[in-house]
Design a protein around this motif. Structure first.
Motif, PDB file in Angstrom:
ATOM      1  N   MET A 231       0.850  -1.203   0.000  1.00  0.00           N
ATOM      2  CA  MET A 231       0.000   0.000   0.000  1.00  0.00           C
ATOM      3  C   MET A 231       0.881   1.246   0.000  1.00  0.00           C
ATOM      4  O   MET A 231       1.920   1.291   0.646  1.00  0.00           O
ATOM      5  N   GLU A 232       0.405   2.249  -0.719  1.00  0.00           N
ATOM      6  CA  GLU A 232       1.143   3.497  -0.877  1.00  0.00           C
ATOM      7  C   GLU A 232       1.571   4.107   0.449  1.00  0.00           C
ATOM      8  O   GLU A 232       2.733   4.442   0.656  1.00  0.00           O
TER       9      GLU A 232
ATOM     10  N   ARG B 254       2.610  -7.433  -3.305  1.00  0.00           N
ATOM     11  CA  ARG B 254       1.192  -7.844  -3.299  1.00  0.00           C
ATOM     12  C   ARG B 254       1.070  -9.328  -3.657  1.00  0.00           C
ATOM     13  O   ARG B 254       0.331 -10.076  -3.023  1.00  0.00           O
TER      14      ARG B 254
END
Length: 109
Positions: A25-26, A48
């Motif tokens: 996630m960013e 991921r």
């Protein structure tokens, strides 16, 4: 392998899977790596995939430890516990998750 070892492996895979998914996630990538996430699209994609694979392997380890009805229950509880554990690490010591990024972050340098 004994049931305890299968469950220990399942717990380690579950935590690692959640850590890899969080690092994908960013926000969490920037929090842990101190870099902008746009520079790391490839590594985050691989994280991921690693996270999803680790969670699947965690389920398989649970299924090896016990009968299916109990294994799914244990796996669900491991997922919840791992998610809480990763969230706690991210809230207090996010740099502790840097080893889960491994050499993926070095491809940016």
């Amino acid at each position: 392998m004994s049931e305890a070892l299968w469950l220990l492996l399942a717990a380690a895979l579950s935590f690692s899977g959640m850590a890899w998914l969080a690092l994908a996630m960013e926000v969490h990538w920037g929090q842990v790596m101190h870099r902008h996430a746009d520079e790391a699209q490839g590594p985050r994609r691989r994280l991921r995939a690693l996270g999803a694979a680790a969670l699947l392997l965690s389920l398989l380890a649970c299924l090896s430890a016990d009968r299916p009805s109990m294994a799914v229950l244990v796996w669900t509880m491991l997922l919840a516990g791992s998610a809480v554990g990763v969230a706690m690490v991210l809230s207090r010591r996010p740099r502790w998750l840097a080893p889960w990024a491994g050499d993926l972050h070095s491809t940016l340098q």
